[in-house]
Design an enzyme around this catalytic site. Structure first.
Site, PDB file in Angstrom:
ATOM      1  N   ASP A 116       1.791  -1.444  11.770  1.00  0.00           N
ATOM      2  CA  ASP A 116       1.729  -2.527  10.787  1.00  0.00           C
ATOM      3  C   ASP A 116       2.808  -3.555  11.093  1.00  0.00           C
ATOM      4  O   ASP A 116       3.992  -3.220  11.183  1.00  0.00           O
ATOM      5  CB  ASP A 116       1.911  -1.971   9.374  1.00  0.00           C
ATOM      6  CG  ASP A 116       1.451  -2.961   8.313  1.00  0.00           C
ATOM      7  OD1 ASP A 116       0.663  -3.884   8.641  1.00  0.00           O
ATOM      8  OD2 ASP A 116       1.871  -2.812   7.150  1.00  0.00           O
ATOM      9  N   HIS A 123       5.221 -14.017   2.809  1.00  0.00           N
ATOM     10  CA  HIS A 123       5.507 -12.693   2.231  1.00  0.00           C
ATOM     11  C   HIS A 123       6.909 -12.246   2.637  1.00  0.00           C
ATOM     12  O   HIS A 123       7.673 -11.735   1.809  1.00  0.00           O
ATOM     13  CB  HIS A 123       4.474 -11.676   2.721  1.00  0.00           C
ATOM     14  CG  HIS A 123       4.816 -10.248   2.373  1.00  0.00           C
ATOM     15  ND1 HIS A 123       4.691  -9.739   1.102  1.00  0.00           N
ATOM     16  CD2 HIS A 123       5.294  -9.226   3.140  1.00  0.00           C
ATOM     17  CE1 HIS A 123       5.063  -8.472   1.096  1.00  0.00           C
ATOM     18  NE2 HIS A 123       5.431  -8.133   2.313  1.00  0.00           N
ATOM     19  N   GLU A 186      -1.158  -4.508  -0.640  1.00  0.00           N
ATOM     20  CA  GLU A 186      -0.784  -5.580   0.285  1.00  0.00           C
ATOM     21  C   GLU A 186      -2.052  -6.087   0.955  1.00  0.00           C
ATOM     22  O   GLU A 186      -2.811  -5.311   1.542  1.00  0.00           O
ATOM     23  CB  GLU A 186       0.234  -5.088   1.330  1.00  0.00           C
ATOM     24  CG  GLU A 186       1.607  -4.829   0.727  1.00  0.00           C
ATOM     25  CD  GLU A 186       2.698  -4.629   1.773  1.00  0.00           C
ATOM     26  OE1 GLU A 186       2.377  -4.319   2.932  1.00  0.00           O
ATOM     27  OE2 GLU A 186       3.888  -4.779   1.394  1.00  0.00           O
ATOM     28  N   GLU A 188      -3.917  -7.634   3.804  1.00  0.00           N
ATOM     29  CA  GLU A 188      -3.690  -7.790   5.244  1.00  0.00           C
ATOM     30  C   GLU A 188      -5.019  -7.840   5.981  1.00  0.00           C
ATOM     31  O   GLU A 188      -6.048  -7.402   5.466  1.00  0.00           O
ATOM     32  CB  GLU A 188      -2.876  -6.610   5.808  1.00  0.00           C
ATOM     33  CG  GLU A 188      -1.565  -6.350   5.073  1.00  0.00           C
ATOM     34  CD  GLU A 188      -0.609  -5.444   5.845  1.00  0.00           C
ATOM     35  OE1 GLU A 188      -0.782  -5.288   7.074  1.00  0.00           O
ATOM     36  OE2 GLU A 188       0.297  -4.892   5.204  1.00  0.00           O
ATOM     37  N   ASP A 220      -2.582  -2.235   2.551  1.00  0.00           N
ATOM     38  CA  ASP A 220      -1.443  -1.363   2.833  1.00  0.00           C
ATOM     39  C   ASP A 220      -0.792  -0.987   1.501  1.00  0.00           C
ATOM     40  O   ASP A 220       0.219  -1.560   1.105  1.00  0.00           O
ATOM     41  CB  ASP A 220      -0.464  -2.103   3.751  1.00  0.00           C
ATOM     42  CG  ASP A 220       0.786  -1.300   4.037  1.00  0.00           C
ATOM     43  OD1 ASP A 220       0.740  -0.067   3.923  1.00  0.00           O
ATOM     44  OD2 ASP A 220       1.820  -1.924   4.369  1.00  0.00           O
ATOM     45  N   ARG A 224       6.617   0.821  -4.208  1.00  0.00           N
ATOM     46  CA  ARG A 224       7.855   0.049  -4.025  1.00  0.00           C
ATOM     47  C   ARG A 224       9.110   0.825  -4.376  1.00  0.00           C
ATOM     48  O   ARG A 224      10.171   0.597  -3.783  1.00  0.00           O
ATOM     49  CB  ARG A 224       7.792  -1.235  -4.868  1.00  0.00           C
ATOM     50  CG  ARG A 224       6.628  -2.148  -4.564  1.00  0.00           C
ATOM     51  CD  ARG A 224       6.624  -2.589  -3.112  1.00  0.00           C
ATOM     52  NE  ARG A 224       5.510  -3.488  -2.836  1.00  0.00           N
ATOM     53  CZ  ARG A 224       5.146  -3.852  -1.610  1.00  0.00           C
ATOM     54  NH1 ARG A 224       5.800  -3.389  -0.549  1.00  0.00           N
ATOM     55  NH2 ARG A 224       4.142  -4.665  -1.434  1.00  0.00           N
ATOM     56  N   GLN A 227       9.668   3.220  -1.533  1.00  0.00           N
ATOM     57  CA  GLN A 227      10.017   2.406  -0.366  1.00  0.00           C
ATOM     58  C   GLN A 227      11.463   1.894  -0.437  1.00  0.00           C
ATOM     59  O   GLN A 227      12.214   1.964   0.538  1.00  0.00           O
ATOM     60  CB  GLN A 227       9.048   1.222  -0.285  1.00  0.00           C
ATOM     61  CG  GLN A 227       9.257   0.304   0.919  1.00  0.00           C
ATOM     62  CD  GLN A 227       8.369  -0.953   0.828  1.00  0.00           C
ATOM     63  OE1 GLN A 227       7.556  -1.089  -0.086  1.00  0.00           O
ATOM     64  NE2 GLN A 227       8.529  -1.848   1.780  1.00  0.00           N
ATOM     65  N   LYS A 240       4.620   4.228   2.163  1.00  0.00           N
ATOM     66  CA  LYS A 240       3.432   3.567   2.711  1.00  0.00           C
ATOM     67  C   LYS A 240       2.394   4.565   3.221  1.00  0.00           C
ATOM     68  O   LYS A 240       1.215   4.254   3.279  1.00  0.00           O
ATOM     69  CB  LYS A 240       3.845   2.696   3.908  1.00  0.00           C
ATOM     70  CG  LYS A 240       4.849   1.595   3.593  1.00  0.00           C
ATOM     71  CD  LYS A 240       4.131   0.338   3.179  1.00  0.00           C
ATOM     72  CE  LYS A 240       5.077  -0.857   3.195  1.00  0.00           C
ATOM     73  NZ  LYS A 240       4.366  -2.092   2.802  1.00  0.00           N
ATOM     74  N   THR A 244      -3.942   4.014   3.372  1.00  0.00           N
ATOM     75  CA  THR A 244      -4.234   2.648   3.784  1.00  0.00           C
ATOM     76  C   THR A 244      -5.752   2.515   3.748  1.00  0.00           C
ATOM     77  O   THR A 244      -6.453   3.351   4.330  1.00  0.00           O
ATOM     78  CB  THR A 244      -3.742   2.383   5.220  1.00  0.00           C
ATOM     79  OG1 THR A 244      -2.328   2.647   5.274  1.00  0.00           O
ATOM     80  CG2 THR A 244      -4.003   0.939   5.650  1.00  0.00           C
ATOM     81  N   GLU A 361       5.476  -9.692  -4.996  1.00  0.00           N
ATOM     82  CA  GLU A 361       5.737 -11.132  -4.993  1.00  0.00           C
ATOM     83  C   GLU A 361       5.239 -11.801  -6.274  1.00  0.00           C
ATOM     84  O   GLU A 361       5.956 -12.580  -6.897  1.00  0.00           O
ATOM     85  CB  GLU A 361       5.039 -11.775  -3.796  1.00  0.00           C
ATOM     86  CG  GLU A 361       5.565 -11.299  -2.462  1.00  0.00           C
ATOM     87  CD  GLU A 361       4.524 -11.537  -1.385  1.00  0.00           C
ATOM     88  OE1 GLU A 361       4.472 -12.658  -0.856  1.00  0.00           O
ATOM     89  OE2 GLU A 361       3.743 -10.623  -1.082  1.00  0.00           O
TER      90      GLU A 361
HETATM   91 CA    CA Z   1       2.318  -4.011   5.161  1.00  0.00          CA
END
Ligand code: CA
Length: 414
Positions: A116, A123, A186, A188, A220, A224, A227, A240, A244, A361
């Site tokens: 990734d 971002h 996320e 992506e 993804d 948080r 993480q 993570k 996925t 975000e």
């Molecule tokens: Ca990612």
């Protein structure tokens, strides 16, 4: 544009393909499906249906790795055959088709390795500001596509539920173990690798695009709180690796050819990439114009009969590095990419809040929750929430194509 398979006048005898937002005859993405009671096999999405390639005399291995390894010439030859077989005017063969809603869609390839990247600069700035307000981007960011090695075993196709992870979170009294409280998505793009390279033989940037077999959407999922506590100094791990989700169709470079655009010029003062990452043809046409959206449906909204709510609208043009640059950088030390390997681009956010591709975000780290139809709010995902990513490519003079959904519902922690 001389590829006849992209002719906007082309129509199919599969009626649901004509005007289909994702899978008109100009798309023809590749996947692996099982019909009810049948074994997995290769197929092509066409409208609301799936073409069984073996039934049409065009059997491919399933999963598709060995076909992806053959590269662009094999893909183009198959595309030309499939387009001719499905075109209006060809003999209709309804017995080659299965309704998509009745089949099981699998991962299209056996994914050996998953990497990734972090190439969505908006971002990276927005997320970086939450941790380092004065210095959101680290000094390497504009010189190389930052990435980490992800976990291939927990990649699941759209529709598979995603269990909220348990993990270790920081706390005032020391760390504790339990369900993640700050679960996020996320937005992506995924990039499937085609031929790939032998160990020790880097792929030069000028030939990197030839090693890309196609694209999918990729969520993804990110915890948080797990993480934030675990990631220093070696990067994401259990925050993570629990899941996925990808959209199950490989949308090929041939189908996306009309939607290629120049890589956005770097702002004044940004460094030019080093020569091994710089190719004029890649800069001229190596980026993609792809509208990307994130939709959220909560159990409360579902109970009230409300439709999914769009929580972000972004575009793949916001990537700071091209997919070819990611391939060239990934192999620059000799690391080998193999057919069916998957790259994630990193979260693709735009510059404004409405285009932010993660809740981290768009809620400013959970401090400013989203307001949803029906009056609910969300700082992070709750159990039962469904997240759906979508993509659409449009350009004047061409038939728009899409990727199909990349969807997952959050289940309670074990
Ligand atoms: Ca990612």
């Amino acid at each position: 544009m001389t590829d006849p398979t992209l002719d906007p006048a082309l129509r199919s005898w599969v009626e649901s393909a004509n005007g289909h937002p994702d899978f008109p005859i100009q798309n023809l993405p590749l996947g692996v499906f099982s019909p009810p009671g049948g074994a997995p096999r290769a197929g092509v999405a066409i409208g609301e249906m799936v073409l069984d390639l073996a039934a049409a005399g065009l059997a491919l291995p399933a999963p598709l790795n060995a076909f992806l390894a053959e590269g662009a010439a094999a893909r183009r030859a198959l595309r030309a055959r499939v387009s001719a077989l499905l075109a209006h005017g060809a003999t209709p063969h309804p017995e080659w088709l299965h309704a998509q809603r009745e089949v099981t869609l699998h991962l299209p390839a056996q994914i050996g390795d998953y990497t990734d990247f972090y190439a969505g600069i908006h971002h990276a700035v927005a997320a970086g500001k939450l941790f380092r307000p004065d210095n959101p981007l680290l000094p390497n960011y504009k010189h190389l596509p930052v990435g980490y090695h992800g976990r291939a075993s927990s990649i699941v196709p759209s529709g598979a539920p995603v269990r909220r992870p348990n993990g270790q979170r920081a706390g005032a009294e020391g760390p504790s173990f339990g369900p993640a409280q700050r679960l996020d998505y996320e937005l992506e793009l995924g990039v499937f690798i085609g031929p790939g390279n032998a160990l020790g033989e880097p792929i030069p940037i000028a030939s990197a695009a030839a090693h890309i077999a196609g694209f999918c959407l990729l969520n993804d999922w990110s915890a948080r709180d797990i993480q934030a506590w675990e990631y220093q100094p070696l990067g994401p791990f259990l925050g993570k690796s629990f899941a996925t989700t990808i959209s199950p169709w490989i949308v090929t470079p041939e189908a996306l050819a009309p939607f290629r655009i120049p890589q956005a010029p770097r702002p004044e003062g940004d460094p030019r990439p080093l020569p091994y990452l710089w190719d004029e043809a890649d800069q001229a046409a190596g980026a993609l114009a792809l509208e990307l959206e994130v939709w959220l449906l909560t159990p409360g909204m579902r109970a009230a009969g409300l439709a999914p709510h769009r929580v972000a609208a972004s575009d793949a043009r916001h990537l700071y590095f091209t997919p070819a640059q990611m391939v060239a950088h990934h192999t620059s030390n000799g690391c080998n990419l193999r057919p069916g390997d998957l790259l994630g681009t990193g979260t693709i956010s735009g510059p404004e809040r409405a285009a932010y591709g993660s809740l981290l975000e768009s809620t400013a780290g959970g401090r400013e929750p989203l307001r949803l139809p029906g009056g609910e709010t969300r700082a992070f995902l709750e159990d039962g929430d469904e997240v759906v990513l979508t993509a659409r490519a449009r350009r004047e003079g061409f038939v728009p194509i899409g990727f199909g959904p990349c969807a997952g519902v959050v289940l309670p922690a074990a």
